[in-house]
Design a protein around this motif. Sequence first.
Motif, PDB file in Angstrom:
ATOM      1  N   ILE B  12       0.916  -1.019   0.137  1.00 32.71           N
ATOM      2  CA  ILE B  12      -0.007  -0.208  -0.052  1.00 32.71           C
ATOM      3  C   ILE B  12       0.836   1.105   0.053  1.00 32.71           C
ATOM      4  CG2 ILE B  12      -1.868   1.211   1.386  1.00 32.71           C
ATOM      5  CD1 ILE B  12      -2.672  -1.230   2.473  1.00 32.71           C
ATOM      6  N   ILE B  13       0.650   2.031  -1.010  1.00 36.92           N
ATOM      7  CA  ILE B  13       1.448   3.512  -0.941  1.00 36.92           C
ATOM      8  C   ILE B  13       0.570   4.507  -1.378  1.00 36.92           C
ATOM      9  CG2 ILE B  13       3.549   2.248  -1.733  1.00 36.92           C
ATOM     10  CD1 ILE B  13       2.714   3.019  -4.760  1.00 36.92           C
ATOM     11  N   LEU B  14       1.043   5.832  -1.142  1.00 33.35           N
ATOM     12  CA  LEU B  14       0.404   6.989  -1.355  1.00 33.35           C
ATOM     13  C   LEU B  14       0.628   7.483  -2.843  1.00 33.35           C
ATOM     14  CD1 LEU B  14       0.955   9.068   1.904  1.00 33.35           C
ATOM     15  CD2 LEU B  14      -0.897   7.728   1.190  1.00 33.35           C
ATOM     16  N   GLU B  15      -0.426   7.931  -3.469  1.00 34.76           N
ATOM     17  CA  GLU B  15      -0.257   8.570  -4.773  1.00 34.76           C
ATOM     18  C   GLU B  15       0.791   9.538  -4.865  1.00 34.76           C
ATOM     19  OE1 GLU B  15      -3.638  10.692  -5.753  1.00 34.76           O
ATOM     20  OE2 GLU B  15      -3.292  10.674  -7.872  1.00 34.76           O
ATOM     21  N   GLY B  16       1.584   9.231  -5.760  1.00 39.96           N
ATOM     22  CA  GLY B  16       2.746  10.047  -6.483  1.00 39.96           C
ATOM     23  C   GLY B  16       4.055   9.328  -5.662  1.00 39.96           C
ATOM     24  N   LYS B  17       3.972   8.275  -4.987  1.00 42.98           N
ATOM     25  CA  LYS B  17       5.390   7.875  -4.377  1.00 42.98           C
ATOM     26  C   LYS B  17       5.758   6.620  -5.568  1.00 42.98           C
ATOM     27  CE  LYS B  17       5.432   9.916  -0.350  1.00 42.98           C
ATOM     28  NZ  LYS B  17       6.532  10.989  -0.239  1.00 42.98           N
ATOM     29  N   ASN B  18       6.843   6.187  -5.280  1.00 39.12           N
ATOM     30  CA  ASN B  18       7.438   5.062  -6.080  1.00 39.12           C
ATOM     31  C   ASN B  18       7.424   3.992  -5.254  1.00 39.12           C
ATOM     32  OD1 ASN B  18       8.212   7.381  -7.783  1.00 39.12           O
ATOM     33  ND2 ASN B  18      10.512   7.416  -6.856  1.00 39.12           N
ATOM     34  N   CYS B  19       7.631   2.794  -6.186  1.00 38.58           N
ATOM     35  CA  CYS B  19       7.658   1.395  -5.394  1.00 38.58           C
ATOM     36  C   CYS B  19       8.214   0.521  -6.197  1.00 38.58           C
ATOM     37  CB  CYS B  19       6.374   0.680  -4.829  1.00 38.58           C
ATOM     38  SG  CYS B  19       5.295   0.762  -6.372  1.00 38.58           S
ATOM     39  N   THR B  20       8.989  -0.538  -5.671  1.00 38.60           N
ATOM     40  CA  THR B  20       9.721  -1.660  -6.321  1.00 38.60           C
ATOM     41  C   THR B  20       9.115  -2.940  -6.181  1.00 38.60           C
ATOM     42  OG1 THR B  20      11.784  -0.321  -6.510  1.00 38.60           O
ATOM     43  CG2 THR B  20      11.785  -2.609  -7.138  1.00 38.60           C
ATOM     44  N   LEU B  21       8.770  -3.834  -7.074  1.00 35.95           N
ATOM     45  CA  LEU B  21       8.220  -5.061  -6.870  1.00 35.95           C
ATOM     46  C   LEU B  21       9.429  -6.082  -7.407  1.00 35.95           C
ATOM     47  CD1 LEU B  21       4.710  -4.606  -8.450  1.00 35.95           C
ATOM     48  CD2 LEU B  21       5.439  -3.844  -6.176  1.00 35.95           C
ATOM     49  N   GLN B  22       9.318  -7.289  -6.425  1.00 33.42           N
ATOM     50  CA  GLN B  22      10.523  -8.006  -6.750  1.00 33.42           C
ATOM     51  C   GLN B  22       9.771  -9.760  -7.324  1.00 33.42           C
ATOM     52  OE1 GLN B  22      13.523  -7.256  -6.471  1.00 33.42           O
ATOM     53  NE2 GLN B  22      13.478  -5.480  -5.231  1.00 33.42           N
ATOM     54  N   CYS B  23      10.965 -10.356  -8.092  1.00 35.23           N
ATOM     55  CA  CYS B  23      10.608 -11.419  -8.722  1.00 35.23           C
ATOM     56  C   CYS B  23      11.974 -12.332  -8.545  1.00 35.23           C
ATOM     57  CB  CYS B  23       9.854 -11.312 -10.115  1.00 35.23           C
ATOM     58  SG  CYS B  23       9.573 -12.853 -11.117  1.00 35.23           S
ATOM     59  N   ASN B  24      11.648 -13.543  -8.045  1.00 34.87           N
ATOM     60  CA  ASN B  24      12.785 -14.353  -8.145  1.00 34.87           C
ATOM     61  C   ASN B  24      12.388 -15.826  -8.774  1.00 34.87           C
ATOM     62  OD1 ASN B  24      14.274 -12.564  -6.627  1.00 34.87           O
ATOM     63  ND2 ASN B  24      14.041 -13.645  -4.521  1.00 34.87           N
ATOM     64  N   TYR B  25      13.013 -16.346  -9.682  1.00 34.93           N
ATOM     65  CA  TYR B  25      12.736 -17.415 -10.488  1.00 34.93           C
ATOM     66  C   TYR B  25      13.841 -18.396 -10.482  1.00 34.93           C
ATOM     67  CZ  TYR B  25      15.478 -15.527 -14.270  1.00 34.93           C
ATOM     68  OH  TYR B  25      16.634 -14.915 -14.895  1.00 34.93           O
ATOM     69  N   THR B  26      13.264 -19.686 -10.661  1.00 33.53           N
ATOM     70  CA  THR B  26      14.046 -21.095 -10.684  1.00 33.53           C
ATOM     71  C   THR B  26      13.796 -21.776 -12.040  1.00 33.53           C
ATOM     72  OG1 THR B  26      12.971 -22.427  -9.344  1.00 33.53           O
ATOM     73  CG2 THR B  26      14.458 -21.042  -8.408  1.00 33.53           C
ATOM     74  N   VAL B  27      13.218 -20.924 -13.059  1.00 29.26           N
ATOM     75  CA  VAL B  27      13.035 -21.391 -14.098  1.00 29.26           C
ATOM     76  C   VAL B  27      14.090 -21.899 -15.176  1.00 29.26           C
ATOM     77  CG1 VAL B  27      11.634 -21.304 -16.446  1.00 29.26           C
ATOM     78  CG2 VAL B  27      10.805 -20.445 -14.183  1.00 29.26           C
ATOM     79  N   SER B  28      14.200 -23.059 -16.072  1.00 28.70           N
ATOM     80  CA  SER B  28      15.399 -23.579 -16.712  1.00 28.70           C
ATOM     81  C   SER B  28      15.056 -24.193 -17.659  1.00 28.70           C
ATOM     82  CB  SER B  28      16.557 -23.934 -15.729  1.00 28.70           C
ATOM     83  OG  SER B  28      17.718 -24.159 -16.801  1.00 28.70           O
ATOM     84  N   PRO B  29      15.261 -24.181 -18.914  1.00 29.74           N
ATOM     85  CA  PRO B  29      16.028 -23.065 -19.322  1.00 29.74           C
ATOM     86  C   PRO B  29      15.151 -21.774 -19.488  1.00 29.74           C
ATOM     87  CG  PRO B  29      15.477 -24.481 -21.287  1.00 29.74           C
ATOM     88  CD  PRO B  29      14.861 -25.397 -19.897  1.00 29.74           C
ATOM     89  N   PHE B  30      15.853 -20.800 -19.595  1.00 27.40           N
ATOM     90  CA  PHE B  30      15.280 -19.556 -19.508  1.00 27.40           C
ATOM     91  C   PHE B  30      15.091 -18.918 -20.711  1.00 27.40           C
ATOM     92  CE2 PHE B  30      14.041 -15.628 -17.693  1.00 27.40           C
ATOM     93  CZ  PHE B  30      14.650 -14.569 -18.714  1.00 27.40           C
ATOM     94  N   SER B  31      13.883 -18.283 -21.055  1.00 25.46           N
ATOM     95  CA  SER B  31      13.873 -17.756 -22.494  1.00 25.46           C
ATOM     96  C   SER B  31      13.571 -16.103 -22.261  1.00 25.46           C
ATOM     97  CB  SER B  31      12.521 -18.107 -23.388  1.00 25.46           C
ATOM     98  OG  SER B  31      12.160 -17.637 -24.292  1.00 25.46           O
ATOM     99  N   ASN B  32      12.623 -15.902 -21.361  1.00 24.70           N
ATOM    100  CA  ASN B  32      12.149 -14.649 -21.169  1.00 24.70           C
ATOM    101  C   ASN B  32      11.275 -14.429 -19.795  1.00 24.70           C
ATOM    102  OD1 ASN B  32       8.946 -14.459 -21.774  1.00 24.70           O
ATOM    103  ND2 ASN B  32       9.894 -15.344 -23.699  1.00 24.70           N
ATOM    104  N   LEU B  33      11.057 -13.039 -19.546  1.00 26.62           N
ATOM    105  CA  LEU B  33      10.301 -12.844 -18.260  1.00 26.62           C
ATOM    106  C   LEU B  33       9.610 -11.603 -18.637  1.00 26.62           C
ATOM    107  CD1 LEU B  33      11.739 -12.524 -14.612  1.00 26.62           C
ATOM    108  CD2 LEU B  33      10.242 -11.044 -15.530  1.00 26.62           C
TER     109      LEU B  33
END
Lengths: 115, 114
Positions: B12-33
Amino acid sequence: GAGVSQSPSNKVTEKGKDVELRCDPISGHTALYWYRQRLGQGLEFLIYFQGNSAPDKSGLPSDRFSAERTGESVSTLTIQRTQQEDSAVYLCASSFWLAADNEQFFGPGTRLTVL
Amino acid sequence: KNQVEQSPQSLIILEGKNCTLQCNYTVSPFSNLRWYKQDTGRGPVSLTIMTFSENTKSNGRYTATLDADTKQSSLHITASQLSDSASYICVVSQGPGGSYIPTFGRGTSLIVHP
């Protein structure tokens, strides 16, 4: 319209009844996918079609689930003898062809509620 | 086993603020995200696609990064707007020899308050 369409948008049924969900992919898209999304959960793969063929049915949860596609176009997902745990949003997606780098375009989903 | 983990689960953030979402993966063989945005009651819509050789890609106020060595990606939203309230889903596809079925994360639910 130019996007993926699904019908009905909402379906309420009684336990034990059969339901049929429809997906109209983007014209010309040869690959079609069905997913299930339970409340607050991620997308669960069910089945995909390349043309009218479904090479991988391993994602279907039980033999009550079946799907078909005709004319390399419309697809139907049928759930027989519905159970309460079948309640979810069923999403359909299509892509130009079956390839990892092909974007899947999703429909708005059908919300299924089994009472 | 191919897996995609996203964090935080909700934000939950206030309008105008920045945020960062994270993603970790163990998919192999990798093509794209891909990062998808899913508005309530709608199907997911692709925001960006990252391939092995790409480190950063922007789409308006959305900037995705990829570190293929550590198998991590992030989605940064700048100057958030109320319309950014949605679920953001990280999806990883396999390369040649792998499955045609992408691996989906469970998503991060973002709420932007005025």
